[in-house]
Scaffold this motif. Structure first.
Motif, PDB file in Angstrom:
ATOM      1  N   ASP A 109     -18.759  11.059  -4.327  1.00  0.00           N
ATOM      2  CA  ASP A 109     -17.392  10.760  -4.751  1.00  0.00           C
ATOM      3  C   ASP A 109     -16.471  11.951  -4.627  1.00  0.00           C
ATOM      4  O   ASP A 109     -15.285  11.862  -4.935  1.00  0.00           O
ATOM      5  CB  ASP A 109     -17.377  10.246  -6.197  1.00  0.00           C
ATOM      6  CG  ASP A 109     -17.891  11.287  -7.189  1.00  0.00           C
ATOM      7  OD1 ASP A 109     -18.600  12.227  -6.759  1.00  0.00           O
ATOM      8  OD2 ASP A 109     -17.590  11.167  -8.392  1.00  0.00           O
ATOM      9  N   ILE A 146      -8.121   5.148  -4.613  1.00  0.00           N
ATOM     10  CA  ILE A 146      -8.454   4.519  -5.880  1.00  0.00           C
ATOM     11  C   ILE A 146      -9.935   4.174  -5.899  1.00  0.00           C
ATOM     12  O   ILE A 146     -10.607   4.182  -4.851  1.00  0.00           O
ATOM     13  CB  ILE A 146      -7.636   3.228  -6.119  1.00  0.00           C
ATOM     14  CG1 ILE A 146      -7.985   2.180  -5.043  1.00  0.00           C
ATOM     15  CG2 ILE A 146      -6.145   3.531  -6.148  1.00  0.00           C
ATOM     16  CD1 ILE A 146      -7.400   0.806  -5.315  1.00  0.00           C
ATOM     17  N   GLU A 147     -10.443   3.878  -7.078  1.00  0.00           N
ATOM     18  CA  GLU A 147     -11.796   3.353  -7.199  1.00  0.00           C
ATOM     19  C   GLU A 147     -11.772   2.198  -8.192  1.00  0.00           C
ATOM     20  O   GLU A 147     -11.093   2.257  -9.220  1.00  0.00           O
ATOM     21  CB  GLU A 147     -12.779   4.433  -7.662  1.00  0.00           C
ATOM     22  CG  GLU A 147     -12.438   5.106  -8.967  1.00  0.00           C
ATOM     23  CD  GLU A 147     -13.442   6.169  -9.336  1.00  0.00           C
ATOM     24  OE1 GLU A 147     -14.564   6.139  -8.791  1.00  0.00           O
ATOM     25  OE2 GLU A 147     -13.113   7.039 -10.164  1.00  0.00           O
ATOM     26  N   ARG A 148     -12.468   1.137  -7.832  1.00  0.00           N
ATOM     27  CA  ARG A 148     -12.532  -0.045  -8.684  1.00  0.00           C
ATOM     28  C   ARG A 148     -13.907  -0.115  -9.339  1.00  0.00           C
ATOM     29  O   ARG A 148     -14.927  -0.108  -8.652  1.00  0.00           O
ATOM     30  CB  ARG A 148     -12.226  -1.300  -7.877  1.00  0.00           C
ATOM     31  CG  ARG A 148     -10.770  -1.349  -7.442  1.00  0.00           C
ATOM     32  CD  ARG A 148     -10.389  -2.670  -6.815  1.00  0.00           C
ATOM     33  NE  ARG A 148     -10.741  -2.708  -5.396  1.00  0.00           N
ATOM     34  CZ  ARG A 148     -10.364  -3.684  -4.574  1.00  0.00           C
ATOM     35  NH1 ARG A 148      -9.647  -4.692  -5.030  1.00  0.00           N
ATOM     36  NH2 ARG A 148     -10.704  -3.660  -3.313  1.00  0.00           N
ATOM     37  N   THR A 190      -9.234  -0.635 -12.315  1.00  0.00           N
ATOM     38  CA  THR A 190      -8.953   0.167 -11.132  1.00  0.00           C
ATOM     39  C   THR A 190      -8.337   1.488 -11.566  1.00  0.00           C
ATOM     40  O   THR A 190      -7.431   1.510 -12.407  1.00  0.00           O
ATOM     41  CB  THR A 190      -7.988  -0.584 -10.187  1.00  0.00           C
ATOM     42  OG1 THR A 190      -8.554  -1.849  -9.846  1.00  0.00           O
ATOM     43  CG2 THR A 190      -7.742   0.218  -8.914  1.00  0.00           C
ATOM     44  N   LYS A 244       0.831  -1.206   0.000  1.00  0.00           N
ATOM     45  CA  LYS A 244       0.000   0.000   0.000  1.00  0.00           C
ATOM     46  C   LYS A 244       0.866   1.257   0.000  1.00  0.00           C
ATOM     47  O   LYS A 244       0.653   2.184  -0.789  1.00  0.00           O
ATOM     48  CB  LYS A 244      -0.919  -0.009   1.223  1.00  0.00           C
ATOM     49  CG  LYS A 244      -1.710   1.273   1.424  1.00  0.00           C
ATOM     50  CD  LYS A 244      -2.482   1.235   2.738  1.00  0.00           C
ATOM     51  CE  LYS A 244      -3.133   2.579   3.032  1.00  0.00           C
ATOM     52  NZ  LYS A 244      -3.846   2.585   4.333  1.00  0.00           N
ATOM     53  N   GLU A 285      -8.715   1.735  -1.483  1.00  0.00           N
ATOM     54  CA  GLU A 285     -10.090   2.091  -1.856  1.00  0.00           C
ATOM     55  C   GLU A 285     -10.828   2.686  -0.663  1.00  0.00           C
ATOM     56  O   GLU A 285     -11.547   3.677  -0.795  1.00  0.00           O
ATOM     57  CB  GLU A 285     -10.826   0.862  -2.375  1.00  0.00           C
ATOM     58  CG  GLU A 285     -12.191   1.178  -2.958  1.00  0.00           C
ATOM     59  CD  GLU A 285     -12.844  -0.037  -3.581  1.00  0.00           C
ATOM     60  OE1 GLU A 285     -13.705   0.143  -4.458  1.00  0.00           O
ATOM     61  OE2 GLU A 285     -12.501  -1.180  -3.186  1.00  0.00           O
ATOM     62  N   TYR A 286     -10.655   2.091   0.514  1.00  0.00           N
ATOM     63  CA  TYR A 286     -11.276   2.636   1.722  1.00  0.00           C
ATOM     64  C   TYR A 286     -10.799   4.055   1.990  1.00  0.00           C
ATOM     65  O   TYR A 286     -11.560   4.903   2.475  1.00  0.00           O
ATOM     66  CB  TYR A 286     -10.955   1.760   2.937  1.00  0.00           C
ATOM     67  CG  TYR A 286     -11.685   0.437   2.990  1.00  0.00           C
ATOM     68  CD1 TYR A 286     -12.835   0.218   2.241  1.00  0.00           C
ATOM     69  CD2 TYR A 286     -11.213  -0.607   3.787  1.00  0.00           C
ATOM     70  CE1 TYR A 286     -13.500  -1.004   2.286  1.00  0.00           C
ATOM     71  CE2 TYR A 286     -11.874  -1.821   3.836  1.00  0.00           C
ATOM     72  CZ  TYR A 286     -13.020  -2.016   3.082  1.00  0.00           C
ATOM     73  OH  TYR A 286     -13.666  -3.223   3.129  1.00  0.00           O
ATOM     74  N   LEU A 296      -5.094  -3.038  -2.157  1.00  0.00           N
ATOM     75  CA  LEU A 296      -6.002  -2.232  -2.975  1.00  0.00           C
ATOM     76  C   LEU A 296      -7.279  -1.906  -2.215  1.00  0.00           C
ATOM     77  O   LEU A 296      -7.844  -0.810  -2.361  1.00  0.00           O
ATOM     78  CB  LEU A 296      -6.321  -2.966  -4.276  1.00  0.00           C
ATOM     79  CG  LEU A 296      -5.148  -3.148  -5.249  1.00  0.00           C
ATOM     80  CD1 LEU A 296      -5.602  -3.895  -6.488  1.00  0.00           C
ATOM     81  CD2 LEU A 296      -4.544  -1.787  -5.641  1.00  0.00           C
ATOM     82  N   THR A 297      -7.740  -2.838  -1.397  1.00  0.00           N
ATOM     83  CA  THR A 297      -8.932  -2.576  -0.585  1.00  0.00           C
ATOM     84  C   THR A 297      -8.679  -1.428   0.384  1.00  0.00           C
ATOM     85  O   THR A 297      -9.528  -0.551   0.578  1.00  0.00           O
ATOM     86  CB  THR A 297      -9.353  -3.835   0.186  1.00  0.00           C
ATOM     87  OG1 THR A 297      -9.727  -4.856  -0.749  1.00  0.00           O
ATOM     88  CG2 THR A 297     -10.537  -3.548   1.105  1.00  0.00           C
ATOM     89  N   TYR A 307      -7.162   5.733 -10.452  1.00  0.00           N
ATOM     90  CA  TYR A 307      -6.816   6.722  -9.431  1.00  0.00           C
ATOM     91  C   TYR A 307      -8.025   7.625  -9.233  1.00  0.00           C
ATOM     92  O   TYR A 307      -8.594   8.145 -10.197  1.00  0.00           O
ATOM     93  CB  TYR A 307      -5.608   7.531  -9.877  1.00  0.00           C
ATOM     94  CG  TYR A 307      -4.973   8.375  -8.796  1.00  0.00           C
ATOM     95  CD1 TYR A 307      -4.277   7.773  -7.749  1.00  0.00           C
ATOM     96  CD2 TYR A 307      -5.057   9.756  -8.823  1.00  0.00           C
ATOM     97  CE1 TYR A 307      -3.678   8.532  -6.759  1.00  0.00           C
ATOM     98  CE2 TYR A 307      -4.468  10.529  -7.831  1.00  0.00           C
ATOM     99  CZ  TYR A 307      -3.782   9.905  -6.802  1.00  0.00           C
ATOM    100  OH  TYR A 307      -3.203  10.659  -5.820  1.00  0.00           O
ATOM    101  N   ALA A 308      -8.441   7.808  -7.988  1.00  0.00           N
ATOM    102  CA  ALA A 308      -9.698   8.500  -7.703  1.00  0.00           C
ATOM    103  C   ALA A 308      -9.499   9.999  -7.530  1.00  0.00           C
ATOM    104  O   ALA A 308      -8.397  10.474  -7.223  1.00  0.00           O
ATOM    105  CB  ALA A 308     -10.342   7.919  -6.445  1.00  0.00           C
TER     106      ALA A 308
END
Length: 270
Positions: free
Chosen positions: A234, A65-67, A73, A17, A60-61, A56-57, A75-76
């Motif tokens: 978002d 990132i967003e899947r 996947t 991470k 995301e949390y 990755l989880t 970059y958010a």
């Protein structure tokens, strides 16, 4: 990308991470950039898919990132922390405080009769005149929130002559009408975007929203405004500072979480 230290006491997923965060920064990732897939990361770092998925989880949390199912996947867009839930500020002030740029598209500015629900919130007679101000708030060039505000007409009839595309409603109320907002009550709830709201905010119908509802009062306790704001889920998060008093007592006003089940109004103090 650098390797992982298997002699370190830090879990591999955590090291991965942190390595990915450094990689995103070094490569200058921007929102929408594709992130390497699971198998590519497995080969690059020599770790199992379980380790990759856990890393990755976590990202995301954290909103990094967003899947997207079936696409990959990415970059958010970083979520911006807003203090609107804990202090009596408007979005204009909150964005300005962090150096952002806010423009409002005024969609509606007129006088309407207050329905019974709104009249009760503003403590005026049913069908008394109120000014309704509907704005699409655009932060740094991106649709951010849709706000609908009602103000008793008798408090500030001159609001109809103002241009709120670049002005703060709170600044106008305080500076030109001598109305100082002193306290209020705000609630936050989750909702899904309807077709009309989704089109304005630039998201898909059914996308998650954060809905902020508020009634603000002046120093005399008189209701000054009632508003509802639909924030893109978002792009936004709300931040609340909490304290715990002696012996577990509340050090400040408690945070009330209301759960909407078959019996509306179940609540817990946190």
């Amino acid at each position: 990308m650098t390797g992982l230290d298997r002699s370190s006491p830090l879990p591999l997923y955590y090291q991965l991470k942190e390595a990915l965060l450094a990689f995103f920064q070094q490569q200058g990732f921007t929102p929408g950039d594709r992130v390497p897939g699971d198998f590519e990361l497995c080969e690059q770092y020599g770790v199992s898919r379980t380790v990759v998925r856990q890393a990755l989880t976590e990202l995301e949390y954290d909103g990094v990132i967003e899947r997207i199912k079936g696409k990959g996947t990415f970059y958010a867009t970083p979520k911006v922390g807003e203090g609107l839930a804990q202090s009596l500020t408007g979005l204009y002030e909150d964005v300005a405080a962090r150096g952002g740029d806010l423009v409002s598209e005024v969609r509606r500015l007129e006088v309407v009769p207050a329905d019974p629900r709104l009249a009760a919130e503003l403590e005026i007679g049913p069908y008394q005149p109120v000014v309704v101000l509907e704005r699409l708030r655009i932060v740094d060039g991106q649709p951010w929130a849709l706000t609908i505000t009602h103000v008793p007409f008798d408090l500030a009839p001159g609001l109809l002559e103002k241009d709120f595309s670049h002005e703060s409603l709170y600044a106008v109320l305080e500076g030109e009408f001598g109305i100082r907002l002193a306290r209020g009550h705000r609630s936050i709830e989750a909702a899904l975007a309807t077709k009309s709201v989704a089109e304005l905010l630039g998201v898909a119908t059914g996308s998650p929203l954060l809905v902020l509802r508020s009634v603000s009062r002046d120093e005399a306790g008189r209701p000054v405004e009632s508003f509802v704001a639909f924030h893109r889920g978002d792009r936004s998060r709300f931040e609340v500072d909490l304290t715990r008093g002696p012996n577990g007592g509340a050090g400040a006003a408690p945070l009330v979480i209301v759960t909407d089940s078959s019996a509306r109004g179940d609540a817990a103090l946190v």
